[in-house]
Design a protein around this motif. Structure first.
Motif, PDB file in Angstrom:
ATOM      1  N   ALA A 147       1.055  -1.630   0.070  1.00 18.65           N
ATOM      2  CA  ALA A 147      -0.330  -0.054   0.107  1.00 18.65           C
ATOM      3  C   ALA A 147       0.938   1.490   0.377  1.00 18.65           C
ATOM      4  O   ALA A 147       0.643   2.114  -0.983  1.00 18.65           O
ATOM      5  CB  ALA A 147      -1.035  -0.534   1.306  1.00 18.65           C
ATOM      6  N   SER A 148       2.039   0.880   1.270  1.00 16.50           N
ATOM      7  CA  SER A 148       3.018   2.482   0.965  1.00 16.50           C
ATOM      8  C   SER A 148       3.535   2.584  -0.316  1.00 16.50           C
ATOM      9  O   SER A 148       3.726   3.992  -0.323  1.00 16.50           O
ATOM     10  CB  SER A 148       4.041   1.907   1.732  1.00 16.50           C
ATOM     11  N   THR A 149       3.300   1.246  -1.547  1.00 18.85           N
ATOM     12  CA  THR A 149       3.510   2.463  -2.948  1.00 18.85           C
ATOM     13  C   THR A 149       2.897   2.742  -3.824  1.00 18.85           C
ATOM     14  O   THR A 149       2.871   3.544  -4.870  1.00 18.85           O
ATOM     15  CB  THR A 149       4.075   1.396  -4.062  1.00 18.85           C
ATOM     16  N   LEU A 150       1.686   2.951  -3.328  1.00 19.43           N
ATOM     17  CA  LEU A 150      -0.010   3.316  -3.891  1.00 19.43           C
ATOM     18  C   LEU A 150      -0.837   2.333  -4.448  1.00 19.43           C
ATOM     19  O   LEU A 150      -0.875   2.566  -5.433  1.00 19.43           O
ATOM     20  CB  LEU A 150       0.304   5.119  -3.969  1.00 19.43           C
ATOM     21  N   ALA A 151      -0.201   1.457  -4.272  1.00 23.14           N
ATOM     22  CA  ALA A 151      -0.872  -0.017  -5.319  1.00 23.14           C
ATOM     23  C   ALA A 151      -1.874  -0.214  -5.376  1.00 23.14           C
ATOM     24  O   ALA A 151      -2.486   0.993  -3.455  1.00 23.14           O
ATOM     25  CB  ALA A 151       0.170  -0.900  -5.414  1.00 23.14           C
ATOM     26  N   ASP A 152      -3.197   0.144  -5.235  1.00 16.88           N
ATOM     27  CA  ASP A 152      -4.265  -0.664  -5.151  1.00 16.88           C
ATOM     28  C   ASP A 152      -4.470  -1.749  -3.844  1.00 16.88           C
ATOM     29  O   ASP A 152      -3.600  -2.131  -3.707  1.00 16.88           O
ATOM     30  CB  ASP A 152      -5.711  -0.532  -5.775  1.00 16.88           C
ATOM     31  N   MET A 153      -5.802  -1.429  -3.439  1.00 16.67           N
ATOM     32  CA  MET A 153      -5.589  -2.345  -2.002  1.00 16.67           C
ATOM     33  C   MET A 153      -5.856  -4.008  -2.423  1.00 16.67           C
ATOM     34  O   MET A 153      -5.487  -5.296  -1.587  1.00 16.67           O
ATOM     35  CB  MET A 153      -6.907  -2.410  -1.659  1.00 16.67           C
ATOM     36  N   HIS A 154      -6.386  -3.976  -3.847  1.00 15.23           N
ATOM     37  CA  HIS A 154      -6.509  -6.092  -3.852  1.00 15.23           C
ATOM     38  C   HIS A 154      -4.951  -6.183  -4.643  1.00 15.23           C
ATOM     39  O   HIS A 154      -4.804  -7.605  -3.713  1.00 15.23           O
ATOM     40  CB  HIS A 154      -7.197  -5.991  -5.520  1.00 15.23           C
ATOM     41  N   SER A 155      -4.070  -5.575  -4.875  1.00 13.50           N
ATOM     42  CA  SER A 155      -3.464  -6.028  -4.768  1.00 13.50           C
ATOM     43  C   SER A 155      -2.083  -6.151  -3.343  1.00 13.50           C
ATOM     44  O   SER A 155      -1.631  -7.139  -3.283  1.00 13.50           O
ATOM     45  CB  SER A 155      -1.911  -5.012  -5.523  1.00 13.50           C
ATOM     46  N   ALA A 156      -2.449  -5.239  -2.309  1.00 10.15           N
ATOM     47  CA  ALA A 156      -2.113  -5.059  -0.737  1.00 10.15           C
ATOM     48  C   ALA A 156      -2.735  -6.307  -0.056  1.00 10.15           C
ATOM     49  O   ALA A 156      -1.518  -7.258   0.723  1.00 10.15           O
ATOM     50  CB  ALA A 156      -2.275  -3.985  -0.219  1.00 10.15           C
ATOM     51  N   VAL A 157      -3.956  -6.484  -0.787  1.00  7.15           N
ATOM     52  CA  VAL A 157      -4.411  -8.404   0.333  1.00  7.15           C
ATOM     53  C   VAL A 157      -3.766  -9.219  -0.747  1.00  7.15           C
ATOM     54  O   VAL A 157      -3.703 -10.687  -0.206  1.00  7.15           O
ATOM     55  CB  VAL A 157      -5.954  -8.028  -0.106  1.00  7.15           C
ATOM     56  N   THR A 158      -3.860  -9.134  -1.959  1.00 12.13           N
ATOM     57  CA  THR A 158      -2.310 -10.490  -2.796  1.00 12.13           C
ATOM     58  C   THR A 158      -1.695 -10.869  -2.235  1.00 12.13           C
ATOM     59  O   THR A 158      -1.496 -12.104  -1.828  1.00 12.13           O
ATOM     60  CB  THR A 158      -3.192  -9.860  -4.078  1.00 12.13           C
ATOM     61  N   GLY A 159      -0.610  -9.454  -1.433  1.00 16.34           N
ATOM     62  CA  GLY A 159       0.267  -9.845  -1.075  1.00 16.34           C
ATOM     63  C   GLY A 159       0.459 -10.221   0.309  1.00 16.34           C
ATOM     64  O   GLY A 159       1.143 -11.085  -0.049  1.00 16.34           O
ATOM     65  N   ALA A 160      -0.648  -9.813   0.322  1.00 15.72           N
ATOM     66  CA  ALA A 160      -0.553 -10.786   2.060  1.00 15.72           C
ATOM     67  C   ALA A 160      -1.399 -11.827   2.444  1.00 15.72           C
ATOM     68  O   ALA A 160      -0.124 -12.750   3.499  1.00 15.72           O
ATOM     69  CB  ALA A 160      -1.762  -9.424   2.678  1.00 15.72           C
ATOM     70  N   ILE A 161      -1.924 -12.400   0.737  1.00 12.91           N
ATOM     71  CA  ILE A 161      -1.933 -13.689   1.538  1.00 12.91           C
ATOM     72  C   ILE A 161      -0.813 -15.293   1.149  1.00 12.91           C
ATOM     73  O   ILE A 161      -0.793 -15.722   1.875  1.00 12.91           O
ATOM     74  CB  ILE A 161      -3.262 -13.719   0.842  1.00 12.91           C
ATOM     75  N   GLY A 162      -0.163 -14.370   0.039  1.00 11.21           N
ATOM     76  CA  GLY A 162       1.095 -14.861   0.148  1.00 11.21           C
ATOM     77  C   GLY A 162       1.939 -15.069   1.684  1.00 11.21           C
ATOM     78  O   GLY A 162       2.377 -16.353   0.838  1.00 11.21           O
ATOM     79  N   ALA A 163       1.671 -13.972   2.146  1.00 15.81           N
ATOM     80  CA  ALA A 163       3.005 -14.023   3.692  1.00 15.81           C
ATOM     81  C   ALA A 163       1.749 -15.024   3.541  1.00 15.81           C
ATOM     82  O   ALA A 163       2.781 -15.566   5.027  1.00 15.81           O
ATOM     83  CB  ALA A 163       2.642 -12.520   3.980  1.00 15.81           C
ATOM     84  N   LEU A 164       0.920 -14.733   4.260  1.00 16.29           N
ATOM     85  CA  LEU A 164       0.516 -15.503   5.423  1.00 16.29           C
ATOM     86  C   LEU A 164       0.190 -17.232   5.595  1.00 16.29           C
ATOM     87  O   LEU A 164       0.681 -18.050   6.574  1.00 16.29           O
ATOM     88  CB  LEU A 164      -1.396 -15.369   5.472  1.00 16.29           C
ATOM     89  N   LYS A 165       0.252 -17.664   3.799  1.00 18.93           N
ATOM     90  CA  LYS A 165       0.299 -19.062   3.634  1.00 18.93           C
ATOM     91  C   LYS A 165       1.594 -19.870   4.550  1.00 18.93           C
ATOM     92  O   LYS A 165       1.272 -20.649   4.610  1.00 18.93           O
ATOM     93  CB  LYS A 165       1.081 -19.213   2.072  1.00 18.93           C
ATOM     94  N   GLY A 166       2.867 -19.154   4.493  1.00 15.34           N
ATOM     95  CA  GLY A 166       4.267 -19.846   4.903  1.00 15.34           C
ATOM     96  C   GLY A 166       3.987 -20.793   6.443  1.00 15.34           C
ATOM     97  O   GLY A 166       3.449 -19.977   6.846  1.00 15.34           O
ATOM     98  N   PRO A 167       4.230 -21.256   6.396  1.00 11.80           N
ATOM     99  CA  PRO A 167       3.762 -22.357   8.134  1.00 11.80           C
ATOM    100  C   PRO A 167       4.800 -22.001   8.911  1.00 11.80           C
ATOM    101  O   PRO A 167       4.095 -22.019  10.692  1.00 11.80           O
ATOM    102  CB  PRO A 167       4.408 -23.566   7.559  1.00 11.80           C
ATOM    103  N   LEU A 168       6.160 -20.766   9.227  1.00 15.78           N
ATOM    104  CA  LEU A 168       6.082 -19.934  10.082  1.00 15.78           C
ATOM    105  C   LEU A 168       4.462 -18.741  10.371  1.00 15.78           C
ATOM    106  O   LEU A 168       5.223 -17.997  11.329  1.00 15.78           O
ATOM    107  CB  LEU A 168       7.386 -18.915   9.768  1.00 15.78           C
ATOM    108  N   HIS A 169       4.205 -18.904   9.541  1.00 18.15           N
ATOM    109  CA  HIS A 169       3.078 -17.914   9.942  1.00 18.15           C
ATOM    110  C   HIS A 169       1.463 -18.531   9.795  1.00 18.15           C
ATOM    111  O   HIS A 169       1.192 -19.623  10.375  1.00 18.15           O
ATOM    112  CB  HIS A 169       2.890 -16.878   8.892  1.00 18.15           C
TER     113      HIS A 169
END
Ligand SMILES: CC(C)(COP(=O)(O)OP(=O)(O)OC[C@H]1O[C@@H](n2cnc3c(N)ncnc32)[C@H](O)[C@@H]1OP(=O)(O)O)[C@@H](O)C(=O)NCCC(=O)NCCS
Length: 382
Positions: free
Chosen positions: A200-222
């Motif tokens: 979001a800090s790059t001023l990309a849109d909300m769907h881009s930010a949430v798409t990235g967040a889902i990728g980050a959440l997927k990992g077994p350490l999270h």
């Protein structure tokens, strides 16, 4: 950034990377916009908590009615999205399905590229409904089963459970599912939320930010830890096996110091003295076991917890009891982390909106450890 001499901390441990009014995590407490998590878990539904996170205050009765109406209106995926989902191989991990679905939803959202606050509030509510709908849709498709539509009079948690399992949940199971969504909704600068804020800090849109967040959440350490914890319970098998299982793991770790195996569902970057959400959820799972007759999972979990505390002084996190609670509800294991998404979407959206409101691009420095400065040799001399 060789002229920056700020001290490097592995994993940014202890580094304050921004300010937030959404959630507060300390060693001894977790608050969403000032409310203690145990208070919210006991006295609010997930929809009320979602309203608190997205709209900054708990709703009154009429605000809740309108909010629920808007979220439920979004629990209907556009045909263009279901066409893509239907074409995916059934072996696609559900987290990958959600990541793709959110990305595609951005193409069809009327405000997809609009970063104004009013547009982002609308997108947050739509994503809340759409993600639950997509989770139920994929769960049913994995089993070649027909889609289940939400009940307009039921809570979000009750509906999510019904849409996944195809059965009307017991009142207790519906309440526990809704409660787990309250517990998972927000956790300040965890890896996925920080990812969302960075995008979001790059001023990309909300769907881009949430798409990235889902990728980050997927990992077994999270987020992936709730699925890994259940696989661990299944591989242990029964309470009598716990001690041997632990001793064998310890022996492996001693013999392989560079390839240690973690015990999933334990440990936390902040809560070194225990995660209070885990205790709340363990209690709900125990109540559930009186209905399901599956108390052996809690017995096994309690035994391993005792060993971990006695021998390593490491406490369980929320993913540990979430695993045995979801298993008792009959939810397929690969759907456990998507349930986390169904909840955390509220925290992510609140943080994304907050980031846009007071933005500076997130761009930390690094500690260069590569070869010293050198000259490029002509290719004939390399
Ligand atoms: C959550 C987690 C990523 C936190 O990472 P972290 O803050 O970097 O953890 P720490 O480095 O403070 O851990 C301290 C020590 O405890 C050990 N430890 C932490 N969690 C452990 C676990 N689950 N099993 C075994 N040992 C663990 C670490 O190996 C480390 O030991 P060392 O000092 O001998 O290397 C980590 O605990 C973990 O991987 N847990 C398992 C996955 C999980 O449940 N994730 C859900 C998070 S909510």
């Amino acid at each position: 950034m060789s002229d920056t001499k700020a001290k490097f901390e592995a994993g940014l441990a202890g580094v304050v990377a921004g300010q937030t009014a959404v959630g507060e995590v300390t060693q001894t407490s977790l608050r969403y916009r000032g409310y203690e998590i145990a208070d919210l878990a006991a006295n609010s539904t997930f929809e009320e908590t979602a309203h608190l996170l997205i709209h900054c205050e708990l709703p009154n009765a009429s605000q809740l009615k309108d909010f629920r109406h808007r979220v439920q209106a979004a629990m209907n995926l556009p045909k263009q999205v279901t066409d893509v989902v239907d074409a995916m191989p059934k072996s696609t991990p559900p987290m990958d399905v959600l990541r793709t679905v959110v990305s595609i939803l951005g193409h069809y959202d009327p405000d997809g590229q609009n970063n104004a606050k009013s547009a982002n509030l609308g997108k947050s509510e739509r994503l809340l409904g759409q993600i639950a709908c997509a989770t139920g849709y994929w769960c049913r498709r994995m089993g070649n089963l027909p889609e289940v539509k939400p009940d307009p009079n039921a809570t979000h948690g009750f509906n999510l459970l019904a849409m996944m399992t195809g059965k009307k949940p017991s009142e207790l199971a519906g309440r526990v599912m809704d409660g787990t969504l309250v517990l998972y909704a927000e956790h300040e600068f965890n890896a996925s939320t920080f990812t969302a804020r960075t995008i979001a800090s790059t001023l990309a849109d909300m769907h881009s930010a949430v798409t990235g967040a889902i990728g980050a959440l997927k990992g077994p350490l999270h987020g992936g830890a709730n699925e890994a914890a259940m696989h661990q319970f299944l591989s242990i098998g029964k309470v009598d096996n716990v001690d041997n299982w632990f001793n064998e793991l310890e022996a492996h770790n001693k013999a392989n110091p560079t390839n240690k195996r973690l015990i999933m569902g334990f440990g936390h970057r902040v809560y070194k003295n225990g995660d209070h959400r885990a205790a709340i959820l363990r209690d709900w799972s125990l109540q559930l076991s009186k209905e399901t007759g599956q108390k052996h999972w809690i017995d096994m979990a309690d035994r391993l917890q005792k060993i971990m505390l006695d021998k390593k002084n490491i406490h369980p996190n929320t993913d540990y009891p979430a695993a045995h609670a979801y298993y008792q509800m009959g939810i397929p294991i690969p759907l456990y982390t998507p349930i986390f998404v169904c909840s955390r979407i509220t925290g992510w959206c609140a943080h994304i909106i907050e980031q846009y409101e007071n933005n500076r691009i997130i761009r930390p420095g690094s500690d260069y450890i590569g070869v010293p400065a050198r000259d490029v040799q002509p290719i004939s001399k390399r």
